[in-house]
Write an enzyme that holds these catalytic residues in place. Structure first.
Site, mmCIF file in Angstrom:
data_model
loop_
_atom_site.group_PDB
_atom_site.id
_atom_site.type_symbol
_atom_site.label_atom_id
_atom_site.label_comp_id
_atom_site.label_asym_id
_atom_site.label_seq_id
_atom_site.Cartn_x
_atom_site.Cartn_y
_atom_site.Cartn_z
ATOM 1 N N LYS A 127 0.858 -1.187 0.000
ATOM 2 C CA LYS A 127 0.000 0.000 0.000
ATOM 3 C C LYS A 127 0.898 1.241 0.000
ATOM 4 C CE LYS A 127 -3.980 1.867 2.599
ATOM 5 N NZ LYS A 127 -4.887 1.627 3.757
ATOM 6 N N SER A 129 -9.793 1.503 2.654
ATOM 7 C CA SER A 129 -8.944 2.323 1.821
ATOM 8 C C SER A 129 -7.822 1.565 1.113
ATOM 9 C CB SER A 129 -8.311 3.420 2.680
ATOM 10 O OG SER A 129 -7.462 2.847 3.668
ATOM 11 N N SER A 141 -9.999 -0.953 6.870
ATOM 12 C CA SER A 141 -9.477 -0.779 5.517
ATOM 13 C C SER A 141 -8.783 -1.982 4.902
ATOM 14 C CB SER A 141 -8.508 0.393 5.474
ATOM 15 O OG SER A 141 -9.241 1.571 5.355
HETATM 16 N N1 GLN Z 1 -13.109 3.485 6.010
HETATM 17 C C1 GLN Z 1 -12.604 3.930 7.270
HETATM 18 C C2 GLN Z 1 -12.243 5.392 7.187
HETATM 19 O O1 GLN Z 1 -12.533 5.961 6.223
HETATM 20 C C3 GLN Z 1 -11.448 3.089 7.677
HETATM 21 C C4 GLN Z 1 -10.189 3.540 7.077
HETATM 22 C C5 GLN Z 1 -9.033 2.683 7.435
HETATM 23 O O2 GLN Z 1 -9.168 1.627 8.060
HETATM 24 N N2 GLN Z 1 -7.866 3.186 7.087
HETATM 25 O O3 GLN Z 1 -11.685 5.941 8.083
#
Ligand code: GLN
Length: 492
Positions: free
Chosen positions: A75, A150, A174
């Site tokens: 990532k 994400s 995410s």
């Molecule tokens: N979707 C969640 C957010 O927008 C989780 C993001 C993540 O785990 N980095 O914060």
């Protein structure tokens, strides 16, 4: 070649070289460029690393590591010395870190072939990949659907068969949510079992580097390589790396089914697949235990206070002075910083910085941040009580299958609710994983979309959680389903 272990074996047996694997991986990245899973990849350093690995094998230099020759996608928020690290943001364009994160270093030590970098929601804020400053990643199962986020590109790259393994980061879901939406395995270890050194911080009390794989066994293999104490991260626990443990069967496994996770908001087709998987678990000897996690209804609100508070502080460092892009503005220092941030950050990041700054501001700190911290403790205590009567909590990973690109983009609250089933375990710091449990037909009937089954264990129970999920996968074949157009990577 689906599994990392088999790929390594075939290299050691001389059936292919690491260079073959590297070339085939780069070719699949090009072939599936339509998915936007990768940010621009620099081929030469990858080929160079592959040649070095081949030479070390030919010399018989050392015992080949556990991931010898295995491509691992990273990532774009994991530092790898000299490789561009954008976090999916314009503000970091051109930034090349002078150091390597602990997890990437451990992959290198294990002989892996890191492939930088995968597309992501900007600074890991999002649930669909659409907050990337570059382009949205597409779901390999159906290209007009989101892969989740994400860690969108990492999930899509494993699902599409481009790489057998990838690393993402899970702050509120995410890794688990995109794993569910892309039909792969995603494992978030107990908070602190994996070093955060070199992971660009979003919510420091929640962030956890977490792997994607085609099976729990492979997720465990890479988790074993990257976990364990690290003097470079003071929040990293002094525990030994996550060890593989085998469990012969699921007899007597007490599965806690939280009433709150099976409520009204759950899509009917997801409910049906998850219930069928629970039935399969019971046929294998598991026992249902009804449980309640009464404070989980406050988890999304709590998460969006805690995570934005931490983000507003963590993102203060991106000011045009030290990293990446700079806009001169009116030429003053404050003007330069303001212009750099105004231009460099996208809307969602700005929204969160504003929210986080507000909940930490002197007049509102107690009302928002202080209260969120107390609710976080209650959520943690709910799980502690639940684990007195069960060994693992089972629920869906996401209340819906993949949604269409654009569907939730204009509505931040609808987007935030995508995380309703993943954030509770994040707030409690617990190990959790998502594995595939079948596919459902999309509303319009034009696609089959995967469903994820979430497993949550007690703190530090990573090994037994993985052991149980491995036993499930060795008796079922949900995890073998692959998307259309999948190309088996690595010269297979
Ligand atoms: N979707 C969640 C957010 O927008 C989780 C993001 C993540 O785990 N980095 O914060």
């Amino acid at each position: 070649m689906r599994d990392a272990h088999g790929l390594r074996q075939s290299i050691l047996a001389g059936e292919r070289t690491v260079l073959d694997v590297a070339r085939a991986t780069l070719a699949s990245i090009d072939e599936r460029a339509d998915l936007n899973a990768f940010l621009p990849v620099e081929a030469e350093p990858i080929l160079e690393r592959a040649r070095e690995l081949d030479e070390s094998l030919a010399r018989g230099a050392a015992e080949p590591g556990a991931l010898f020759g295995v491509p691992v996608a990273l990532k774009a928020n994991l530092a790898y010395e000299g490789r561009e690290l954008t976090c999916g943001s314009r503000i970091l364009s051109g930034y090349r870190p002078p150091y390597t994160s602990t997890v990437v270093q451990r992959l290198l030590d294990a002989g892996a072939l890191p492939i930088a970098t995968t597309n992501m929601d900007e600074f890991a804020m999002g649930s669909s990949g659409e907050n990337s400053a570059f382009a949205p990643t597409l779901n390999p199962w159906a290209r007009d659907y989101t892969p989740g986020g994400s860690s969108s590109g990492s999930a899509a790259s494993v699902s599409a068969g481009i790489v057998p393994l990838a690393l993402g980061s899970d702050t509120g879901g995410s890794v688990r949510q995109p794993a569910a939406l892309c039909g792969v395995t995603g494992f978030k270890p107990t908070f602190g079992r994996v070093s955060r050194y070199g992971l660009v911080a979003f919510g420091s009390s929640l962030d956890q580097v977490s792997p994607f794989a085609n099976s729990v066994r492979d997720a465990e293999l890479i988790a074993n390589c990257i976990s364990g104490a690290d003097p470079m991260d003071s929040t990293c626990l002094e525990h030994a790396p996550i060890q593989p443990v085998e469990r012969a069967n699921l007899k007597g496994l007490r599965i806690g089914l939280p009433a709150e996770a099976f409520g009204d908001g759950l899509d009917a087709s997801v409910r049906q697949k998850v219930e069928a998987a629970i039935e399969a678990l019971c046929e294998l000897g598991a026992e249902r235990v009804p449980i309640s996690l009464p404070h989980s209804e406050h988890a999304v609100a709590t998460y969006y206070v805690v995570a934005t508070a931490e983000a507003s502080s963590n993102l203060a460092r991106f000011d045009g002075v030290r990293f990446g892009a700079r806009q001169e503005g009116d030429g003053s220092l404050a003007g330069m910083m303001g212009a750099t941030r105004a231009d460099g950050f996208g809307d969602e990041v700005k929204r969160r910085i504003l929210l986080g700054t507000h909940v930490l501001s002197s007049g509102y700190y107690e009302a928002w941040y202080g209260r969120a911290q107390r609710v976080r403790r209650l959520i943690h205590d709910d799980y502690r009580r639940a684990f007195e009567s069960c060994d693992v909590v089972i629920c869906p990973t996401s209340p819906t299958p993949a949604f269409r690109l654009g569907e939730r983009k204009a509505d931040p609250v609808a987007m935030y609710l995508s995380d309703v089933l993943t954030v509770p375990a994040s707030l409690a710091g617990l190990p959790a994983l998502s594995i595939p449990c079948g596919t459902v037909s999309s509303d319009s009937g034009d696609a089959n979309l995967p469903v994820g089954l979430q497993w949550i264990g007690p703190a530090l129970g990573d090994e037994s959680l993985l052991a149980a999920a491995k036993a499930f996968q060795s008796n079922t074949d949900f995890h073998l389903a692959t998307p259309p157009l999948r190309r088996e990577q690595a010269g297979a």
